[in-house]
Design an enzyme around this catalytic site. Sequence first.
Site, PDB file in Angstrom:
ATOM      1  N   LYS A   6     -20.306 -20.733  -8.995  1.00 49.40           N
ATOM      2  CA  LYS A   6     -19.634 -20.578 -10.286  1.00 49.40           C
ATOM      3  C   LYS A   6     -18.182 -20.169 -10.067  1.00 49.40           C
ATOM      4  O   LYS A   6     -17.257 -20.643 -10.749  1.00 49.40           O
ATOM      5  CB  LYS A   6     -20.357 -19.516 -11.108  1.00 49.40           C
ATOM      6  CG  LYS A   6     -20.058 -19.576 -12.587  1.00 49.40           C
ATOM      7  CD  LYS A   6     -20.873 -20.670 -13.259  1.00 49.40           C
ATOM      8  CE  LYS A   6     -20.748 -20.594 -14.765  1.00 49.40           C
ATOM      9  NZ  LYS A   6     -21.656 -21.521 -15.443  1.00 49.40           N
TER      10      LYS A   6
ATOM     11  N   TYR B 124       0.861  -1.193   0.000  1.00 48.18           N
ATOM     12  CA  TYR B 124       0.000   0.000   0.000  1.00 48.18           C
ATOM     13  C   TYR B 124       0.893   1.237   0.000  1.00 48.18           C
ATOM     14  O   TYR B 124       1.874   1.289  -0.727  1.00 48.18           O
ATOM     15  CB  TYR B 124      -0.963  -0.056   1.197  1.00 48.18           C
ATOM     16  CG  TYR B 124      -2.118   0.888   1.072  1.00 48.18           C
ATOM     17  CD1 TYR B 124      -2.932   0.876  -0.054  1.00 48.18           C
ATOM     18  CD2 TYR B 124      -2.388   1.806   2.075  1.00 48.18           C
ATOM     19  CE1 TYR B 124      -3.995   1.754  -0.188  1.00 48.18           C
ATOM     20  CE2 TYR B 124      -3.457   2.694   1.961  1.00 48.18           C
ATOM     21  CZ  TYR B 124      -4.249   2.666   0.825  1.00 48.18           C
ATOM     22  OH  TYR B 124      -5.299   3.540   0.691  1.00 48.18           O
TER      23      TYR B 124
END
Length: 751
Positions: free
Chosen positions: A92, A37
Amino acid sequence: MGLEEDALEYHRRDPPGKLEIATTKPTNTQRDLSLAYSPGVAGPCREIDADPTDAFDYTSKGNLVAVVSDGSATLGLGDIGPLASKPVMEGKGVLFKRFADVDVFDLEVDAEDPAEMISVVEALEPTFGGVNLEDIAAPACFTVEEALKESLSIPVFHDDQHGTAIISGAALLNAADIVAKDLADLDVVFSGAGASAIATARFFESLGVPQEGITMVDSGGIVTEDRAAAGDVNEYKAEFASDRPAGDLADAMAGADVFVGLSVGGIVDRGMVASMAADPIVFPMANPDPEIDYAAATEAGEGTTIVATGRSDYPNQVNNVLGFPFIFRGALDARARTINEEMKVAAAEALAALAREDVPDAVVSAYGGEPIQFGPEYVIPKPLDPRVLFEVAPAVARAAIESGAARQSPDLDTYVESLEARLGKSREMMRVVLNKAKSDPQRVVLAEGNDDAMVRAAYQLVDRGIAEPILVGDREWIRASADRLGLSFEPTVVDLEDEDVERYADRLYELRKRKGVTRKEARELLADGDYLASVMVETGDADAMLTGATNHYPSALRPPLEVIGTAPDTDYAAGVYMLTFRNRVIFVADATVNPDPDADVLTEITCHTAEIARRFNVDPRAALLSYSDFGSVDDEHTHAPREAARRLRDDPAVDIPVDGEMQADTALLRDALTGTYDFADLDDPANVLIFPSLEAGNIAYKLLQNLAGAGAVGPMLAGMDRPVHVIQRGDDVEDIVNLAGVAVVDAQQEG
């Protein structure tokens, strides 16, 4: 509990759902976090701002697919809305990850207007490498997909349309071949005219079925030109309007070659199938209840009837999981702008070709253990076949490149290796060895040729160019086995009745006559294929041997030890396993041969194991294991590993870092090793672990394999004068092929 109760418990078990986000880079230190970050993250941001394509290099975009649904046509549940459809979309994502290592964000969009759905997905394009549309009702699904394919520069794929089309298309290619019918001459009837049916009909055209050969039937009967002219059907159905007379499904099926059911269960009876042309192809794919039961359809047809359904409890399951994970894998790796017709056809053709190959034992076992062979009951691969990734994804990537849809062209010669790495470190490591083997195949004698697994392994070794196998056994039985298994090759066989066997008997007698073996006994010993194979290797008529499929390990090892023996300046053989984890590979010894090794044995075993590691392109770092760290315990059990480590450190010919005795955590954890024992010769965790006894080694590798999920390759027999490997009873064909590859590389180095 019943299935529904089990499913509810499965989904609510902590943490709820089926997906989570995991980090892929270290986050253990302040520096790690500053790279992940602020302030370090500014670097890749600036690079992407300057060149947007750098997003594929610096972010997860290139492996991230959006699974998008409004829940309007969810499985067999209908319009249950976006929130209730979320478990399906998460599922899925599980399939994408499990089968092709594709990451997924599932997006359930509350949008009744197709234009709103289109706008949402368009706005999210920067996040994703591809979009999988799911469970969107027709005709909105056509509108959404067509608009997004036009506006987005990443692949968009509506699986409910194209997944079924591609998988059933692969089945059609093989079924038509089996019954000797040309696609251009087929009369195909569709029951149902929704999204799946229309997409499948279009795809059959791409495969070679002419549009005039397709008849579509909806709830109002045959879709005719008269109905289309009267506005009785929408524009998508009208595309397949027929000039035949009006009628119902029974009328349409009379004389047809192919029936494709994408409608509702139970609407086809035996008489309707019986009315079809001889050797009919019947695909009743409604779920969970097909248009006609599998057995009824098979029995009703005249001649050879090939039936495929959407159910897993019948042969020939048309399962979309055979398509979308691998199609997206290939599309993502080529950074494709779209999934075009060429890529879909390539996927279907790759699936059809794979169904003609010998089926791995692991797949056979997963489906009940009964033989699986190309024919009317096996025209498409099984969903759990790991080879689908290696066949379909490269075919799709190649088609993307050749059709101009790709932004980049992965090296297709090495692409399969990168795909294998996604399924586990074992496959990645074995690929190193198998590629070496293919560069110069050697003669590998398989001692137990009268075994189907050995015959199948021989076929794969020939077919993949890994080795030149020689089967020891009954020639007629082996040839009959190859025919029965559908293996199109001419196996090389050494039969006990061959004239050359007398020469081998003479040689065995010379080698063993001062061990009490008479000439007659030498001839009798050759009836044991292990002795015959051993003499073939000893005389140079073969370069390496494999055995152990039908004998206990000690029994299989005895003949090669007696005939071939250990290498010069080597007194001890050892059994080595390669254990693979997600980001680590270790080699463990001895796990199969020496029960209670002393310092002499441990010293040799360490050197042998290091050499095996090098064959896998691994730089060895060896640790002699114990329950003691560098003398912390001083008793009879710690002396041998301590002394072996000292000898190895003091030997100038030993060119690997090695130390001990040490505990397993000291050997494997950097902080435990360098933080406490800064004098140790190892400055990185060990990858060659030498156990103080066979008992410890055997227990440890099995615990790691079964509890830690380690992939295991072996046992690899080290220290023999010529390459010999003894597989474990029950090993499957893949294990045999892998060890044959190791044996070839051994022989290459000796040659």
